[in-house]
Scaffold this motif. Structure first.
Motif, PDB file in Angstrom:
ATOM      1  N   ILE A   5      11.979  15.584 -37.548  1.00 40.39           N
ATOM      2  CA  ILE A   5      12.337  14.519 -38.651  1.00 40.39           C
ATOM      3  C   ILE A   5      13.905  14.529 -38.714  1.00 40.39           C
ATOM      4  CG2 ILE A   5      12.070  13.776 -41.032  1.00 40.39           C
ATOM      5  CD1 ILE A   5       9.531  14.527 -39.503  1.00 40.39           C
ATOM      6  N   GLU A   6      14.259  13.114 -38.237  1.00 38.32           N
ATOM      7  CA  GLU A   6      15.690  12.931 -37.906  1.00 38.32           C
ATOM      8  C   GLU A   6      15.899  11.452 -38.710  1.00 38.32           C
ATOM      9  OE1 GLU A   6      16.260  12.443 -33.583  1.00 38.32           O
ATOM     10  OE2 GLU A   6      16.100  14.642 -33.507  1.00 38.32           O
ATOM     11  N   ALA A   7      16.863  11.348 -39.514  1.00 36.14           N
ATOM     12  CA  ALA A   7      17.151  10.258 -40.563  1.00 36.14           C
ATOM     13  C   ALA A   7      15.892  10.138 -41.333  1.00 36.14           C
ATOM     14  CB  ALA A   7      17.575   9.350 -39.767  1.00 36.14           C
ATOM     15  N   HIS A   8      15.318   8.888 -41.146  1.00 31.82           N
ATOM     16  CA  HIS A   8      14.039   8.744 -41.754  1.00 31.82           C
ATOM     17  C   HIS A   8      12.784   8.538 -40.763  1.00 31.82           C
ATOM     18  CE1 HIS A   8      17.213   7.784 -44.882  1.00 31.82           C
ATOM     19  NE2 HIS A   8      16.204   8.246 -45.780  1.00 31.82           N
ATOM     20  N   ALA A   9      12.589   9.190 -39.654  1.00 33.27           N
ATOM     21  CA  ALA A   9      11.652   8.873 -38.703  1.00 33.27           C
ATOM     22  C   ALA A   9      11.226  10.237 -38.335  1.00 33.27           C
ATOM     23  CB  ALA A   9      12.359   8.159 -37.621  1.00 33.27           C
ATOM     24  N   ALA A  10      10.076  10.070 -37.670  1.00 35.35           N
ATOM     25  CA  ALA A  10       9.311  11.440 -36.871  1.00 35.35           C
ATOM     26  C   ALA A  10       9.608  11.168 -35.480  1.00 35.35           C
ATOM     27  CB  ALA A  10       8.116  11.395 -37.298  1.00 35.35           C
ATOM     28  N   VAL A  11      10.302  11.910 -34.725  1.00 37.56           N
ATOM     29  CA  VAL A  11      10.642  11.882 -33.237  1.00 37.56           C
ATOM     30  C   VAL A  11       9.921  12.711 -32.466  1.00 37.56           C
ATOM     31  CG1 VAL A  11      12.451  11.730 -31.395  1.00 37.56           C
ATOM     32  CG2 VAL A  11      12.903  10.745 -33.967  1.00 37.56           C
ATOM     33  N   LEU A  12       9.007  12.428 -31.526  1.00 40.78           N
ATOM     34  CA  LEU A  12       8.036  13.272 -30.691  1.00 40.78           C
ATOM     35  C   LEU A  12       9.197  14.027 -29.781  1.00 40.78           C
ATOM     36  CD1 LEU A  12       5.573  14.428 -30.131  1.00 40.78           C
ATOM     37  CD2 LEU A  12       5.333  12.703 -28.221  1.00 40.78           C
ATOM     38  N   LYS A  13       9.133  15.380 -29.796  1.00 35.29           N
ATOM     39  CA  LYS A  13       9.951  16.403 -29.056  1.00 35.29           C
ATOM     40  C   LYS A  13       9.132  17.189 -28.156  1.00 35.29           C
ATOM     41  CE  LYS A  13      13.915  15.235 -30.694  1.00 35.29           C
ATOM     42  NZ  LYS A  13      15.152  14.754 -30.147  1.00 35.29           N
ATOM     43  N   GLN A  14       8.066  17.419 -28.355  1.00 40.02           N
ATOM     44  CA  GLN A  14       7.154  18.237 -27.412  1.00 40.02           C
ATOM     45  C   GLN A  14       5.837  17.924 -27.614  1.00 40.02           C
ATOM     46  OE1 GLN A  14       5.726  23.030 -27.169  1.00 40.02           O
ATOM     47  NE2 GLN A  14       8.104  22.376 -27.758  1.00 40.02           N
ATOM     48  N   LEU A  15       5.266  17.685 -26.270  1.00 44.86           N
ATOM     49  CA  LEU A  15       3.740  17.489 -26.245  1.00 44.86           C
ATOM     50  C   LEU A  15       3.238  18.370 -25.085  1.00 44.86           C
ATOM     51  CD1 LEU A  15       0.968  15.350 -26.515  1.00 44.86           C
ATOM     52  CD2 LEU A  15       2.270  14.065 -24.613  1.00 44.86           C
ATOM     53  N   ARG A  16       2.185  19.153 -25.480  1.00 44.24           N
ATOM     54  CA  ARG A  16       1.229  19.934 -24.651  1.00 44.24           C
ATOM     55  C   ARG A  16      -0.076  19.526 -24.858  1.00 44.24           C
ATOM     56  NH1 ARG A  16       3.951  24.430 -22.918  1.00 44.24           N
ATOM     57  NH2 ARG A  16       6.197  24.699 -23.858  1.00 44.24           N
ATOM     58  N   VAL A  17      -0.870  19.578 -23.760  1.00 43.53           N
ATOM     59  CA  VAL A  17      -2.177  19.124 -23.577  1.00 43.53           C
ATOM     60  C   VAL A  17      -2.886  20.165 -22.576  1.00 43.53           C
ATOM     61  CG1 VAL A  17      -3.821  17.179 -23.207  1.00 43.53           C
ATOM     62  CG2 VAL A  17      -1.362  16.571 -23.902  1.00 43.53           C
ATOM     63  N   ARG A  18      -3.916  20.473 -23.087  1.00 42.76           N
ATOM     64  CA  ARG A  18      -4.805  21.042 -22.159  1.00 42.76           C
ATOM     65  C   ARG A  18      -6.502  20.602 -22.338  1.00 42.76           C
ATOM     66  NH1 ARG A  18      -8.764  25.615 -21.936  1.00 42.76           N
ATOM     67  NH2 ARG A  18      -8.056  26.950 -20.138  1.00 42.76           N
ATOM     68  N   ASP A  19      -6.775  19.903 -21.373  1.00 41.97           N
ATOM     69  CA  ASP A  19      -8.184  19.446 -21.294  1.00 41.97           C
ATOM     70  C   ASP A  19      -9.225  20.563 -21.180  1.00 41.97           C
ATOM     71  OD1 ASP A  19      -7.220  16.731 -20.682  1.00 41.97           O
ATOM     72  OD2 ASP A  19      -7.058  17.215 -18.695  1.00 41.97           O
ATOM     73  N   CYS A  20     -10.536  20.328 -21.752  1.00 45.80           N
ATOM     74  CA  CYS A  20     -11.649  20.899 -22.161  1.00 45.80           C
ATOM     75  C   CYS A  20     -12.173  21.132 -20.550  1.00 45.80           C
ATOM     76  CB  CYS A  20     -12.434  20.509 -22.836  1.00 45.80           C
ATOM     77  SG  CYS A  20     -11.846  20.201 -24.571  1.00 45.80           S
ATOM     78  N   GLU A  21     -12.608  22.657 -20.550  1.00 53.85           N
ATOM     79  CA  GLU A  21     -13.448  22.959 -19.386  1.00 53.85           C
ATOM     80  C   GLU A  21     -14.881  22.939 -19.638  1.00 53.85           C
ATOM     81  OE1 GLU A  21     -12.026  26.975 -18.370  1.00 53.85           O
ATOM     82  OE2 GLU A  21     -10.206  26.103 -17.543  1.00 53.85           O
ATOM     83  N   ALA A  22     -15.926  23.085 -18.968  1.00 57.07           N
ATOM     84  CA  ALA A  22     -16.982  22.754 -19.171  1.00 57.07           C
ATOM     85  C   ALA A  22     -17.829  23.810 -20.211  1.00 57.07           C
ATOM     86  CB  ALA A  22     -17.922  22.942 -17.685  1.00 57.07           C
ATOM     87  N   LEU A  23     -17.215  24.981 -20.045  1.00 55.54           N
ATOM     88  CA  LEU A  23     -17.621  26.092 -21.081  1.00 55.54           C
ATOM     89  C   LEU A  23     -16.387  26.475 -22.072  1.00 55.54           C
ATOM     90  CD1 LEU A  23     -20.022  28.458 -18.951  1.00 55.54           C
ATOM     91  CD2 LEU A  23     -20.606  26.515 -20.523  1.00 55.54           C
ATOM     92  N   PRO A  24     -16.566  26.476 -23.190  1.00 63.64           N
ATOM     93  CA  PRO A  24     -15.606  27.004 -24.097  1.00 63.64           C
ATOM     94  C   PRO A  24     -15.064  28.398 -23.762  1.00 63.64           C
ATOM     95  CG  PRO A  24     -17.424  26.173 -25.373  1.00 63.64           C
ATOM     96  CD  PRO A  24     -17.893  26.396 -24.129  1.00 63.64           C
TER      97      PRO A  24
END
Length: 205
Positions: free
Chosen positions: A167-186
């Motif tokens: 949260i910088e000034a009056h805005a939310a700035v994206l700093k980190q994005l992590r993604v894991r796709d789903c495999e066939a079985l949990p």
């Protein structure tokens, strides 16, 4: 000599009494300020959902007027530094996550936050969008001036997205994005999101 000594003792006692009086005065003032602040916070915690809506004026097409929390208005206030708070409004609750709105309350001036987010129509593909409505499991990290969002793709939480905003000034700035796709079985158990592949948000659509 004795008179001078006694005079010095009396003067020191007077100084000590004045010092203690000043300390007591500051203590009373600080206590009064804390009581005033607590009174304001306590008054806000008693607000109904409708009263919060009148104050924040969110779009009911995104966030229903009815609270998903049967025990309360579905609104939480988080301390976020001096004279600053984050107001969290839960909009809907589903099986393993929900949707939320966030407001920055700084010195009484309230700003609705908007967030850079990503849909995942297919494995390995993300589509960028901006919205005030956040889906997932949010966590306010006050000492880092951050908001984390864990967005599950399925209940076990072994795949999905992890987004960190500053949260910088009056805005939310994206700093980190992590993604894991789903495999066939949990997976047998949840996987630490900090072990998920790190993405560069600027490279996504």
């Amino acid at each position: 000599m004795e008179m001078a000594l006694m005079s010095g003792v009396r003067e020191n006692k007077c100084r000590l009494r004045r010092f203690l009086a000043i300390i007591l005065c500051y203590g009373v003032m600080a206590c009064a300020i804390r009581q005033s602040e607590n009174a304001g916070i306590n008054a806000e915690t008693q607000l109904t959902r409708a009263q919060w809506h009148a104050r924040l004026n969110w779009d009911v097409s995104d966030c229903p007027l009815a609270s998903p929390d049967e025990a309360g208005p579905g609104v939480v206030m988080h301390g976020f530094g001096a004279d600053t708070r984050i107001i969290e409004v839960q909009c809907e609750r589903w099986a393993y996550q929900g949707s939320y709105l966030f407001y920055l309350d700084k010195d009484g001036a309230i700003t609705q936050l908007s967030f850079e987010q990503f849909e995942a129509p297919d494995a390995g593909r993300l589509e960028r969008y901006h919205s005030a409505l956040v889906t997932g499991l949010p966590s306010v990290i006050a000492d880092e001036q951050a908001l984390d969002v864990f967005r599950k793709y399925r209940g076990i939480g072994d795949c999905g997205q992890f987004l960190r905003y500053r949260i910088e000034a009056h805005a939310a700035v994206l700093k980190q994005l992590r993604v894991r796709d789903c495999e066939a079985l949990p997976a047998d158990k949840p996987i630490d999101t900090q072990e998920w592949p790190l993405k560069n948000p600027d490279e996504e659509k």
